[in-house]
Design an enzyme around this catalytic site. Structure first.
Site, PDB file in Angstrom:
ATOM      1  N   TYR A  46       0.725  -1.234   0.094  1.00 11.55           N
ATOM      2  CA  TYR A  46      -0.098  -0.049   0.059  1.00 11.55           C
ATOM      3  C   TYR A  46       1.030   1.368  -0.090  1.00 11.55           C
ATOM      4  O   TYR A  46       1.972   1.376   0.714  1.00 11.55           O
ATOM      5  CB  TYR A  46      -0.785  -0.031   1.382  1.00 11.55           C
ATOM      6  CG  TYR A  46      -2.552  -0.252   1.062  1.00 11.55           C
ATOM      7  CD1 TYR A  46      -2.844   0.328   0.002  1.00 11.55           C
ATOM      8  CD2 TYR A  46      -3.039  -1.190   1.631  1.00 11.55           C
ATOM      9  CE1 TYR A  46      -4.200   0.157  -0.456  1.00 11.55           C
ATOM     10  CE2 TYR A  46      -4.366  -1.337   1.355  1.00 11.55           C
ATOM     11  CZ  TYR A  46      -5.263  -0.941   0.371  1.00 11.55           C
ATOM     12  OH  TYR A  46      -6.326  -0.887  -0.005  1.00 11.55           O
ATOM     13  N   GLU A  48      -0.466   4.844  -0.644  1.00 14.91           N
ATOM     14  CA  GLU A  48      -1.097   6.175  -0.914  1.00 14.91           C
ATOM     15  C   GLU A  48      -0.213   7.338  -0.789  1.00 14.91           C
ATOM     16  O   GLU A  48       0.619   7.574   0.122  1.00 14.91           O
ATOM     17  CB  GLU A  48      -2.186   6.544   0.120  1.00 14.91           C
ATOM     18  CG  GLU A  48      -3.360   5.563  -0.010  1.00 14.91           C
ATOM     19  CD  GLU A  48      -3.595   4.351   0.562  1.00 14.91           C
ATOM     20  OE1 GLU A  48      -2.446   3.884   1.008  1.00 14.91           O
ATOM     21  OE2 GLU A  48      -4.560   3.780   0.928  1.00 14.91           O
ATOM     22  N   ASP A 201      -6.708  12.470 -25.564  1.00 12.49           N
ATOM     23  CA  ASP A 201      -6.735  11.297 -25.183  1.00 12.49           C
ATOM     24  C   ASP A 201      -6.078  10.418 -26.288  1.00 12.49           C
ATOM     25  O   ASP A 201      -6.554  10.165 -27.465  1.00 12.49           O
ATOM     26  CB  ASP A 201      -8.060  10.685 -25.012  1.00 12.49           C
ATOM     27  CG  ASP A 201      -8.388   9.281 -24.565  1.00 12.49           C
ATOM     28  OD1 ASP A 201      -7.587   8.466 -24.646  1.00 12.49           O
ATOM     29  OD2 ASP A 201      -9.576   8.910 -23.861  1.00 12.49           O
ATOM     30  N   THR A 227      -4.006   5.155 -21.966  1.00  7.06           N
ATOM     31  CA  THR A 227      -3.926   3.906 -21.361  1.00  7.06           C
ATOM     32  C   THR A 227      -2.540   3.153 -21.663  1.00  7.06           C
ATOM     33  O   THR A 227      -1.855   3.900 -22.676  1.00  7.06           O
ATOM     34  CB  THR A 227      -4.764   2.741 -21.751  1.00  7.06           C
ATOM     35  OG1 THR A 227      -4.849   2.881 -23.162  1.00  7.06           O
ATOM     36  CG2 THR A 227      -6.353   3.408 -21.322  1.00  7.06           C
ATOM     37  N   LYS A 230      -2.668  -0.678 -24.841  1.00  8.36           N
ATOM     38  CA  LYS A 230      -3.066  -0.944 -26.113  1.00  8.36           C
ATOM     39  C   LYS A 230      -1.695  -0.826 -27.142  1.00  8.36           C
ATOM     40  O   LYS A 230      -0.968  -1.906 -26.968  1.00  8.36           O
ATOM     41  CB  LYS A 230      -3.941   0.193 -26.718  1.00  8.36           C
ATOM     42  CG  LYS A 230      -5.024   0.329 -25.820  1.00  8.36           C
ATOM     43  CD  LYS A 230      -6.463   1.423 -26.210  1.00  8.36           C
ATOM     44  CE  LYS A 230      -7.452   1.026 -25.205  1.00  8.36           C
ATOM     45  NZ  LYS A 230      -7.711   2.099 -24.277  1.00  8.36           N
ATOM     46  N   ARG A 236      -2.476  -3.115 -18.154  1.00  3.95           N
ATOM     47  CA  ARG A 236      -3.620  -2.299 -18.079  1.00  3.95           C
ATOM     48  C   ARG A 236      -3.255  -1.256 -17.079  1.00  3.95           C
ATOM     49  O   ARG A 236      -2.698  -1.420 -15.979  1.00  3.95           O
ATOM     50  CB  ARG A 236      -4.748  -2.984 -17.577  1.00  3.95           C
ATOM     51  CG  ARG A 236      -5.014  -4.349 -18.414  1.00  3.95           C
ATOM     52  CD  ARG A 236      -6.324  -4.964 -18.351  1.00  3.95           C
ATOM     53  NE  ARG A 236      -7.318  -4.171 -19.129  1.00  3.95           N
ATOM     54  CZ  ARG A 236      -7.680  -4.262 -20.212  1.00  3.95           C
ATOM     55  NH1 ARG A 236      -6.864  -5.188 -21.028  1.00  3.95           N
ATOM     56  NH2 ARG A 236      -8.507  -3.500 -20.766  1.00  3.95           N
TER      57      ARG A 236
HETATM   58  N1  DSN Z   1     -12.512  -0.416 -24.455  1.00  2.00           N
HETATM   59  C1  DSN Z   1     -11.372   0.451 -25.224  1.00  2.00           C
HETATM   60  C2  DSN Z   1     -11.336   0.084 -26.627  1.00  2.00           C
HETATM   61  O1  DSN Z   1     -11.500  -0.915 -26.912  1.00  2.00           O
HETATM   62  O2  DSN Z   1     -11.206   1.242 -27.499  1.00  2.00           O
HETATM   63  C3  DSN Z   1     -11.784   2.100 -25.036  1.00  2.00           C
HETATM   64  O3  DSN Z   1     -11.903   2.284 -23.499  1.00  2.00           O
END
Ligand code: DSN
Length: 446
Positions: A46, A48, A201, A227, A230, A236
């Protein structure tokens, strides 16, 4: 691992991933090094707070790994500030709202049905409930490959008009289903004239940006969110960044982002995730990652070419990034996305049904499919495999001609149940699946 029940399911998922070809454009394969960090002893901690300012003891190693992740993010994206704690993309975007807006402020983003994200102000998201959200669409008539390849699907005059009318405090640029490059400078000009915060984004294209295969928004926007799982190929997770332009607009912006992430929205950061993000950022900084990013785009272009030649209508007429959005309404009828996703699943090709601009059906029964090349490229697939994938998709979709989505909800349930059964027992799809498996196994997931 001792839990036989869970282990069995994990093994089944491993087999599914190995034997199929992953075409969901937001998915990828994290390296073994990333997965090792994720299951490291950091799972147990933990912490914080932020490096040097924690609420609990024993955080000297967490401090080191978080500082490392921050420094790597700053260097890779060329920004002065990065917060690497957001649990995922939606909390990262919420932190931007919390740092820049007050409840009830006007915010603006690309509509979900036009390829935007829920957290860019969609009415079912907290961002559309607690803020007055105005959504912009794409130009009409873009979902048809009979239109020549467009280089931009945004209607800047319309966006400018909406901004003048509604005076948003925050504008989003970025999407989850947009096949072309973003021209950030155009959004910056509109946001600048209105004095609004502009946030990019880049979740889908972060890996392409750091790999030099897509322009960076950093010079044009105040904030960047991404994120990490991807095209960036990490665990993640997510990062919120503040640019020099952002600090010029509000010198306290970094502090506000930190406050928004913790304690504003989250509790203890997932330190194992932070460690894995640090690993992924190191991997993305290697010269080989540039080749990866370029190959992702090259592969997408080849795949798009095969689909287009086979008569499918592509939004924007093709792709400039990792993603292809097929509008099936002219060839297979409104709502055909649900049929296509199921048929392709049965052929071992995983992708998702998706709304298309000017959607003639509904988000539950959309008319498009969204696919992309980040995961298959990670496995080492190239142009030859893209041709195979494209031809397999065309063959599977040719089986859908007899099917049409019934008009009423009651009719739909029975119809779709029967359709699924028919697809599951279809011999042509079964034989395609065997071919897909043969190719897939030649490209191991590491
Ligand atoms: N779920 C993501 C996507 O597939 O683009 C977006 O958050």
């Amino acid at each position: 691992m001792q839990d036989a029940a869970v282990l069995t399911i994990i093994k089944r998922e491993e087999k599914r991933q190995k034997e199929g070809i992953e075409l969901i454009p937001s998915e990828n394969y994290a390296s073994r090094a990333v997965r090792t960090a994720l299951s490291s002893f950091f799972v147990n901690k933990y912490s914080e707070g932020y490096p040097g300012k924690r609420y609990y003891g024993g955080n000297e190693n967490v401090d080191d790994v978080e500082r490392l992740a921050q420094e790597r993010a700053k260097k890779l994206f060329k920004v002065p500030f990065a917060n690497v704690q957001p649990y995922s993309g939606s909390p990262a975007n919420l932190a931007v709202y919390l740092a820049t807006c007050r409840p009830g402020d006007v915010v603006m983003g690309q509509a979900l049905t036009a390829g935007g994200h829920l957290t860019h102000g969609d009415k079912v998201s907290a961002t559309g409930i607690f803020f007055k959200s105005v959504q912009y669409q794409l130009k009409s008539g873009t979902a048809d490959s009979r239109f020549r390849v467009s280089t931009d699907l945004f209607d800047y005059d319309e966006i400018r008009r909406l901004v003048k009318q509604h005076r948003p405090q925050l504008i989003w640029v970025g999407a989850t289903a947009y096949p072309l490059q973003f021209h950030y400078e155009k959004f910056a000009e509109i946001a600048g004239a209105a004095g609004a915060f502009l946030a990019a984004d880049i979740a889908h294209i972060a890996g392409l940006i750091v790999g030099g295969a897509h322009p960076s928004p950093v010079a044009h926007v105040h904030l960047v969110t991404t994120t990490t799982h991807k095209t960036l190929r990490g665990p993640r997770g997510a990062i919120v960044m503040v640019t020099d332009k952002g600090l010029k607009k509000d010198p306290d912006l970094s502090k506000k982002i930190n406050q928004a992430v913790f304690p504003g929205l989250q509790g203890g950061p997932h330190d194992n995730q932070t460690a894995a993000i640090a690993v992924a950022l190191h991997e993305a900084a290697q010269p080989s990652f540039k080749n990866y990013a370029k190959q992702v785009v090259k592969n997408a272009k080849v795949l798009a070419g095969v689909l287009k030649k086979g008569g499918l209508a592509l939004v924007g007429g093709g792709t400039e990034n990792h993603l292809i959005l097929v509008d099936l309404s002219p060839t297979h009828g409104p709502g055909a996305g649900i049929f296509a996703q199921k048929a392709l699943d049965e052929a071992g090709l995983t992708l998702n049904k998706n709304s298309v601009p000017d959607e003639p059906s509904s988000p539950f029964y959309p008319s498009g499919i969204r696919l992309g090349t980040p995961a298959s490229t990670t496995r080492g697939m190239k142009e030859k495999e893209m041709k195979f994938i494209g031809e397999t998709i065309l063959e599977a979709l040719s089986l859908l001609k007899p099917y049409a989505l019934p008009k009423t909800k009651d009719e739909r349930l029975d119809y779709l149940r029967n359709f699924r059964k028919e697809m599951e027992s279809n011999r042509q799809l079964h034989s395609l699946k065997l071919k897909v498996k043969k190719i897939a196994l030649r490209f191991p997931i590491r």
